[in-house]
Structures are given as C-alpha cells and as structure tokens.
Design a protein around this motif. Structure first.
Motif, PDB file in Angstrom:
ATOM      1  N   ALA A  28       5.917 160.862  39.088  1.00 38.23           N
ATOM      2  CA  ALA A  28       6.894 161.614  39.867  1.00 38.23           C
ATOM      3  C   ALA A  28       7.975 162.538  39.325  1.00 38.23           C
ATOM      4  N   ALA A  29       8.648 161.848  38.375  1.00 37.86           N
ATOM      5  CA  ALA A  29       9.963 162.241  37.828  1.00 37.86           C
ATOM      6  C   ALA A  29       9.654 163.082  36.479  1.00 37.86           C
ATOM      7  N   GLY A  30       8.531 162.410  35.696  1.00 34.68           N
ATOM      8  CA  GLY A  30       8.541 163.026  34.408  1.00 34.68           C
ATOM      9  C   GLY A  30       9.276 162.101  33.298  1.00 34.68           C
ATOM     10  N   TRP A  31       8.816 161.764  32.225  1.00 38.88           N
ATOM     11  CA  TRP A  31       9.221 160.935  31.352  1.00 38.88           C
ATOM     12  C   TRP A  31      10.804 161.119  31.144  1.00 38.88           C
ATOM     13  N   GLN A  32      11.415 162.312  30.947  1.00 45.30           N
ATOM     14  CA  GLN A  32      12.869 162.367  30.600  1.00 45.30           C
ATOM     15  C   GLN A  32      13.903 162.139  31.440  1.00 45.30           C
ATOM     16  N   LYS A  33      13.201 162.484  32.964  1.00 44.83           N
ATOM     17  CA  LYS A  33      13.931 162.429  34.012  1.00 44.83           C
ATOM     18  C   LYS A  33      13.872 160.645  34.289  1.00 44.83           C
ATOM     19  N   ALA A  34      12.829 160.085  34.090  1.00 39.85           N
ATOM     20  CA  ALA A  34      12.803 158.641  34.731  1.00 39.85           C
ATOM     21  C   ALA A  34      13.368 157.749  33.817  1.00 39.85           C
ATOM     22  N   MET A  35      12.972 157.937  32.688  1.00 42.90           N
ATOM     23  CA  MET A  35      13.682 156.822  31.760  1.00 42.90           C
ATOM     24  C   MET A  35      14.977 156.314  31.806  1.00 42.90           C
ATOM     25  N   VAL A  39      13.682 155.161  54.992  1.00 45.73           N
ATOM     26  CA  VAL A  39      14.367 154.155  54.211  1.00 45.73           C
ATOM     27  C   VAL A  39      15.794 154.523  54.599  1.00 45.73           C
ATOM     28  N   GLN A  40      16.569 153.347  54.564  1.00 44.38           N
ATOM     29  CA  GLN A  40      17.996 153.712  54.483  1.00 44.38           C
ATOM     30  C   GLN A  40      18.660 152.596  54.054  1.00 44.38           C
ATOM     31  N   GLY A  41      20.085 152.662  53.521  1.00 45.26           N
ATOM     32  CA  GLY A  41      20.814 151.773  52.948  1.00 45.26           C
ATOM     33  C   GLY A  41      20.266 151.429  51.807  1.00 45.26           C
ATOM     34  N   THR A  42      20.481 150.182  51.191  1.00 42.61           N
ATOM     35  CA  THR A  42      20.123 149.700  49.947  1.00 42.61           C
ATOM     36  C   THR A  42      18.339 149.567  49.793  1.00 42.61           C
ATOM     37  N   CYS A  43      17.881 150.216  48.714  1.00 44.53           N
ATOM     38  CA  CYS A  43      16.591 150.261  48.448  1.00 44.53           C
ATOM     39  C   CYS A  43      16.365 150.011  46.963  1.00 44.53           C
ATOM     40  N   PHE A  44      15.990 148.705  46.583  1.00 43.83           N
ATOM     41  CA  PHE A  44      16.060 148.395  45.212  1.00 43.83           C
ATOM     42  C   PHE A  44      14.827 148.098  44.664  1.00 43.83           C
ATOM     43  N   THR A  45      14.548 148.048  43.605  1.00 44.38           N
ATOM     44  CA  THR A  45      13.249 147.498  42.884  1.00 44.38           C
ATOM     45  C   THR A  45      12.144 147.632  43.761  1.00 44.38           C
ATOM     46  N   ALA A  46      11.577 146.427  44.038  1.00 42.64           N
ATOM     47  CA  ALA A  46      10.195 146.490  44.932  1.00 42.64           C
ATOM     48  C   ALA A  46      10.104 147.421  45.871  1.00 42.64           C
ATOM     49  N   GLY A  47      11.218 147.753  46.618  1.00 37.17           N
ATOM     50  CA  GLY A  47      11.579 148.823  47.713  1.00 37.17           C
ATOM     51  C   GLY A  47      10.965 150.225  47.252  1.00 37.17           C
ATOM     52  N   GLN A  57      18.181 144.747  34.250  1.00 35.73           N
ATOM     53  CA  GLN A  57      19.188 144.058  34.346  1.00 35.73           C
ATOM     54  C   GLN A  57      19.016 142.583  34.758  1.00 35.73           C
ATOM     55  N   ARG A  58      17.809 142.276  35.147  1.00 35.09           N
ATOM     56  CA  ARG A  58      17.664 140.947  35.506  1.00 35.09           C
ATOM     57  C   ARG A  58      16.692 140.253  34.569  1.00 35.09           C
ATOM     58  N   GLY A  59      16.437 140.594  33.461  1.00 30.59           N
ATOM     59  CA  GLY A  59      15.438 139.733  32.341  1.00 30.59           C
ATOM     60  C   GLY A  59      14.212 140.148  32.380  1.00 30.59           C
ATOM     61  N   ILE A  60      13.636 140.961  33.368  1.00 32.87           N
ATOM     62  CA  ILE A  60      12.357 141.449  33.721  1.00 32.87           C
ATOM     63  C   ILE A  60      12.028 143.030  33.521  1.00 32.87           C
ATOM     64  N   MET A  61      10.741 143.363  34.038  1.00 35.82           N
ATOM     65  CA  MET A  61      10.585 144.614  34.054  1.00 35.82           C
ATOM     66  C   MET A  61       9.908 145.066  35.512  1.00 35.82           C
ATOM     67  N   PRO A  62      10.064 146.197  35.688  1.00 34.13           N
ATOM     68  CA  PRO A  62       9.188 146.587  36.937  1.00 34.13           C
ATOM     69  C   PRO A  62       7.618 146.287  36.806  1.00 34.13           C
ATOM     70  N   PHE A  63       6.964 145.762  37.769  1.00 35.59           N
ATOM     71  CA  PHE A  63       5.706 145.467  37.794  1.00 35.59           C
ATOM     72  C   PHE A  63       5.053 145.613  38.988  1.00 35.59           C
ATOM     73  N   GLY A  64       5.534 146.704  39.963  1.00 36.52           N
ATOM     74  CA  GLY A  64       4.901 146.950  41.145  1.00 36.52           C
ATOM     75  C   GLY A  64       4.627 148.435  41.201  1.00 36.52           C
ATOM     76  N   GLY A  65       4.641 149.143  39.942  1.00 32.83           N
ATOM     77  CA  GLY A  65       3.867 150.308  39.644  1.00 32.83           C
ATOM     78  C   GLY A  65       4.991 151.494  39.325  1.00 32.83           C
ATOM     79  N   ALA A  66       6.264 151.068  39.192  1.00 33.73           N
ATOM     80  CA  ALA A  66       7.412 152.190  38.786  1.00 33.73           C
ATOM     81  C   ALA A  66       7.069 152.523  37.163  1.00 33.73           C
ATOM     82  N   THR A  67       6.449 151.618  36.580  1.00 35.08           N
ATOM     83  CA  THR A  67       6.387 152.315  35.006  1.00 35.08           C
ATOM     84  C   THR A  67       5.263 153.421  34.952  1.00 35.08           C
ATOM     85  N   VAL A  68       4.347 153.462  36.223  1.00 31.20           N
ATOM     86  CA  VAL A  68       3.468 154.539  36.092  1.00 31.20           C
ATOM     87  C   VAL A  68       4.023 155.462  37.041  1.00 31.20           C
TER      88      VAL A  68
END
Length: 268
Positions: free
Chosen positions: A160-167, A112-120, A144-155
């Motif tokens: 990976a980070a823990g609730w308090q670090k991820a939220m 991964v390099q440079g920009t890596c947003f959302t689905a990335g 910020q775009r009116g939707i929510m992550p739906f590619g697995g980030a919510t889980v």
C-alpha cells in the motif's frame, strides 16, 4: 435491524447484527481497548464465516464498541497459545487477516476510531474500504514487543505505502496519525471524529445497491491480482464473464439503464 435471538453475554467479544443486506460486526471488549485475545479472534472468524455463508448478506461493516478500535493483540493471554491453533483456520473458516482459511468472496468495510495498533492495522489492510476518524492513533509496534507483524503487514503495508514509506514505521514501531495513514494509502477516507461509522455505513449501503455477483467477481479478480500477480489475474479475467452476462442481474442492469431507473439486483 435484526439481532441474535439471545442477547450477547458479557463474555461475547464480538457482536453480530444484520441491517437489511448489511452484516454489522462489532469488536466488543471495550474494557480492554478491544485487544484481541484467543476468544475474540475465534469469535471474529465465526462472525465473518457466518456472513460469508449467508446468501442474504452483501456487505459486512466491522466497527468497534467504545472509544478505541483495538489496542492490538492481548499478548499476555496469547503468550502460551501461539502454537495451539489460535491463528489457524480450516478451509471452511474465514481468517480475519486473510493469511489462511477460506478466502472470503464478499466485501468488508471497516470503521476505525481512537487507538488502532498492530492486528487492527492488519485487519484494515485485509478489508476493502477503511474509514478512519481523524483522532486515530496507529502503530505497527510488534518489533517493540520482541516479535514481528504476522497478520499481513509485511506484505500489505509495504504494497500500500511502498517500501521506503512503509519501512520507517514497520522497523521502528513508531506511532502515526490518521492523516499519515491516509498519505500512506492505509485508509480510504479520514472523517471527523464520530462520523466514521455513519460514513462506513453509507458506503456499505452503496455497495449493497450494486449487483452482488458483479461485486463478488470484481473482488475475486482483485484478490487474484494481489495474491498471484497481474499476469495471472488478467489471464483469468474472462472466466468470470459467462455467468455474469447470462445472469438475471445483467438483464436487470440493462433494463434499468434503458428505463432510466435504479436497478434492483437479486444476486442471481
């Protein structure tokens, strides 16, 4: 290195090459910062499915052409396709984000390099090894775009980070850099800008030297734990052993140890 017999056209959103046992899958929409439209999503699934079905390939390396990994989803192109199968995969197809479709059995490394947003980010989280350039800029900005992550980030981000670090990042969509991604356990390593591909390739080559059946068994057990919990995975772990212990690769591994040489595994 072998490539497709026909050169990729400018319409190809994904490049596909092989180098020995390694499958090289490139995000190839650099003029749009590799934003995922419906065509790119379909082609990435096709590439991963082809890799999965090729018995000669042992590891995939996903990388990006151009300066950026991906700007995320092309929301304008996808706007009228949410309910038309753009993110649906059948039982014979690999879902790049591991939500539906066929569960992959072989490892994936990502550079991964440079920009890596959302689905990335979610593509990274569904891989096995992630090498990030120190110039990376991450953001899980769906809210910020009116939707929510739906590619697995919510889980997976939370796991990976823990609730308090991820939220703080999931709930606000704010950006963060490579070192923060490392501290959040979203990446395996951070390297100097320009070194991410070579480092990822080195790890892919190291994976290819290991016994393919052992690697696949290990990956399956880890996926079992991630999806079904530790108790279920531990209950199933001995089921992998008979076919592994009686494989030719297990005999080769033992002989290589006795003869003090590097094993040459055949995946049998």
């Amino acid at each position: 290195m072998t490539t497709e017999s026909n050169k990729p056209s400018t319409d190809n959103r994904i490049t596909y090459e092989t180098d020995g046992y390694i499958c090289l899958i490139g995000l190839n929409r650099a003029d749009k910062r590799n934003a995922f439209d419906s065509h790119m999503i379909k082609q990435l699934s096709e590439a991963l499915t082809r890799y999965e079905n090729d018995e000669n390939l042992r590891c995939a390396l996903i990388f990006a052409h151009g300066e950026h990994f991906t700007a995320g989803l092309d929301l304008m192109e996808l706007q009228d396709k949410w309910d038309k199968g753009a993110f649906e995969f059948n039982d014979n197809e690999i879902d790049p984000w591991g939500i539906g479709g066929k569960l992959r059995s072989k490892p994936v490394v990502v550079a991964v390099q440079g920009t890596c947003f959302t689905a990335g980010i979610e593509l990274m989280l569904n891989s096995d090894v992630v090498i990030a350039s120190d110039n990376c800029n991450f953001a899980q900005m769906e809210v910020q775009r009116g939707i929510m992550p739906f590619g697995g980030a919510t889980v997976r981000f939370v796991a990976a980070a823990g609730w308090q670090k991820a939220m703080p990042y999931l709930l606000t969509g704010k950006a963060f850099g490579a070192q923060t991604a490392d501290s959040l356990n979203l990446v395996s390593e951070v390297v100097e800008s320009g070194e991410e591909y070579n480092r990822a390739m080195t790890i892919a080559q190291e994976i290819c030297k290991a016994a393919p059946l052992g690697v696949q068994g290990l990956l399956s057990s880890a996926q079992d734990a991630s999806r079904n919990g530790a108790k279920a995975a531990l209950a199933n772990i001995h089921g992998y052993l008979p076919s592994l212990f009686y494989s030719k690769d297990a005999k080769e591994g033992a002989m290589a140890m006795v003869e003090r040489r590097e094993a040459e595994f055949q995946g049998r």
